[in-house]
Design a protein around this motif. Sequence first.
Motif, short mmCIF file in Angstrom:
data_model
loop_
_atom_site.label_atom_id
_atom_site.label_comp_id
_atom_site.label_asym_id
_atom_site.label_seq_id
_atom_site.Cartn_x
_atom_site.Cartn_y
_atom_site.Cartn_z
N GLY A 46 144.95 -19.38 66.13
CA GLY A 46 146.39 -19.32 66.00
C GLY A 46 146.89 -17.90 65.76
N VAL A 47 148.18 -17.71 65.93
CA VAL A 47 148.78 -16.37 65.82
C VAL A 47 148.54 -15.76 64.45
CG1 VAL A 47 150.94 -15.07 65.92
CG2 VAL A 47 150.54 -16.95 67.54
N ASP A 48 148.69 -16.53 63.41
CA ASP A 48 148.53 -16.02 62.05
C ASP A 48 147.30 -16.62 61.36
OD1 ASP A 48 150.91 -14.47 62.20
OD2 ASP A 48 152.09 -16.28 61.82
N ALA A 49 146.24 -16.82 62.13
CA ALA A 49 145.04 -17.45 61.56
C ALA A 49 143.76 -16.70 61.95
CB ALA A 49 144.95 -18.90 61.99
N PRO A 50 143.67 -15.40 61.60
CA PRO A 50 142.46 -14.65 61.94
C PRO A 50 141.23 -15.23 61.26
CG PRO A 50 143.78 -13.43 60.36
CD PRO A 50 144.61 -14.60 60.79
N VAL A 51 140.08 -15.01 61.87
CA VAL A 51 138.81 -15.55 61.36
C VAL A 51 137.88 -14.38 61.03
CG1 VAL A 51 136.81 -17.01 61.86
CG2 VAL A 51 139.08 -17.62 62.78
N ASP A 52 137.48 -14.28 59.77
CA ASP A 52 136.55 -13.23 59.37
C ASP A 52 135.14 -13.56 59.84
OD1 ASP A 52 138.52 -11.76 58.08
OD2 ASP A 52 138.20 -12.78 56.16
N THR A 53 134.43 -12.53 60.28
CA THR A 53 133.06 -12.73 60.72
C THR A 53 132.27 -11.44 60.48
OG1 THR A 53 131.68 -13.51 62.56
CG2 THR A 53 133.48 -12.02 63.11
N ILE A 54 131.05 -11.41 60.96
CA ILE A 54 130.22 -10.21 60.83
C ILE A 54 129.85 -9.71 62.22
CG2 ILE A 54 129.30 -10.84 58.57
CD1 ILE A 54 126.78 -11.84 59.99
N ALA A 55 129.32 -8.50 62.29
CA ALA A 55 128.99 -7.90 63.58
C ALA A 55 127.78 -6.98 63.43
CB ALA A 55 130.19 -7.13 64.12
N ILE A 56 127.21 -6.61 64.57
CA ILE A 56 126.09 -5.68 64.61
C ILE A 56 126.37 -4.61 65.66
CG2 ILE A 56 124.28 -7.24 63.78
CD1 ILE A 56 123.65 -7.90 66.70
N LYS A 57 125.75 -3.45 65.51
CA LYS A 57 125.90 -2.37 66.48
C LYS A 57 124.98 -2.61 67.68
CE LYS A 57 126.91 1.08 62.90
NZ LYS A 57 126.45 2.34 62.28
N SER A 58 125.43 -2.15 68.84
CA SER A 58 124.59 -2.20 70.04
C SER A 58 124.45 -0.80 70.61
CB SER A 58 125.19 -3.13 71.10
OG SER A 58 126.41 -2.59 71.60
N ALA A 59 123.47 -0.62 71.48
CA ALA A 59 123.24 0.69 72.09
C ALA A 59 122.67 0.50 73.48
CB ALA A 59 122.31 1.53 71.24
N LEU A 60 122.78 1.54 74.29
CA LEU A 60 122.20 1.56 75.62
C LEU A 60 120.87 2.30 75.54
CD1 LEU A 60 122.42 0.94 78.64
CD2 LEU A 60 123.68 3.09 78.92
N TYR A 61 119.77 1.58 75.75
CA TYR A 61 118.42 2.14 75.67
C TYR A 61 117.86 2.36 77.07
CZ TYR A 61 118.44 0.74 70.73
OH TYR A 61 118.74 0.59 69.40
N ALA A 62 116.94 3.31 77.17
CA ALA A 62 116.28 3.60 78.44
C ALA A 62 114.78 3.69 78.23
CB ALA A 62 116.79 4.91 79.03
N TYR A 63 114.03 3.34 79.28
CA TYR A 63 112.60 3.60 79.22
C TYR A 63 112.40 5.10 79.33
CZ TYR A 63 107.60 3.23 79.91
OH TYR A 63 106.25 3.35 79.75
N ASN A 64 111.59 5.65 78.47
CA ASN A 64 111.43 7.10 78.39
C ASN A 64 110.42 7.57 79.44
OD1 ASN A 64 111.97 9.61 77.36
ND2 ASN A 64 110.56 9.46 75.65
N TRP A 65 110.87 7.52 80.71
CA TRP A 65 109.98 7.90 81.81
C TRP A 65 109.53 9.35 81.67
CZ3 TRP A 65 108.03 4.36 84.93
CH2 TRP A 65 108.75 3.20 85.22
#
Length: 391
Positions: A271-290
């Motif tokens: 709803g417009v005035d019904a935010p929901v609290d939650t948790i989160a984690i960081k993400s990253a772009l990884y590469a194989y270290n050729w």
Amino acid sequence: MRAGLFIALIAAAWLGGQVHDSLAQTQPSASQREPAKAPPRKESVPRKETGRSADPYTVGFVAGTPQCTEFAIAQDIASMLASGQETGPHGEVALRVLPIVGNGGTRNVLDVLTLAGADVAIAPVVLVDRLREAKTFGDISDKLAYIAPLYIEEFHLLARPEIAGLTDLAGKRVNLGEDGSAGAVLGREVLNRLGVKISESNLGPDAALEGMQKGDISAALLVSGKPVSFLARTGQADGIHFLPIPYSKELMQQDYLPSTLRHEDYPNIIGVDAPVDTIAIKSALYAYNWPARNERFGLLELFVQTLFTRFPEFLGDAHHPKWREVNLAALLPGWRRFRPAERWLQQQTGGEAALRKAFGRFLESQPAANPPDREELFREFLRWRERNPGR
């Protein structure tokens, strides 16, 4: 004659026994045919396939499931980088990005570590850190490098109407996502920390939502960057809603961040005035270290240069809002940055330099009278950048 028949029967029986013994020696037993269920070894690094790729111009990009934001980000990159490039003598594209379906968790990391055609992957930072610390795939410190930190991925916990809070999930069937996914690994950890004991299910997003609508599943967790288009299209069918996940600094330590799901993210559920609290984690772009001598290293170098140079183009309204959380120059403590990415950032004196220069050119093209506020002007600038990608 009877004696001859008797001797023939004895010979046949003897030959049958020899054949039976021979077959018994060549066929594996039931226990041999069944795969051993020994726990995976943790001390050896998975072997990377290093043969020549069938397409030396294609970067393999491991993302999440097709319903998740991570796959949408990979598609954004694939579409953007395919445009505006010169082609080869036979019409081939100079650089292509091929999104690969993963599970958004341990499989993403394992694919990059083992598959010859998998070069980069989006993965949760906390999950990759855990794999390195536990040596689940051996010592991966020199096998993986990060290109850039990305955005945060929110915990989306959908529940049936009779579930009012986390405590109502005790003993209920809750889907945490496919085995090895971020939801399965970290969702299990979070619920255990919060003291909520559930009956775990490991289905994909579509099957989980169908199970909730039928009443077979009480709740389903999806860990992905908001808004997840799959959920944004979901209406309040049968009273399905988001459950809050409380954030406690003492409980979550430094692994998790507080976040909020809002009406703007999911207008059909919140709803417009019904935010929901939650948790989160960081993400990253990884590469194989050729190694630098490998042809894939040169391909990834071109990928990084193209992605970083054209990064401002991803900030427009046509692309996922999560792009606006990305700071290419941000650091990822405890990890080495992929060498071509580090060189590019040093040469550009920061990932935002090109964006600011382009913003200045945009300002010069605007009338001086009655300028709009800076936020609206910046949004107009992003739309201008999409119309004029080469300026």
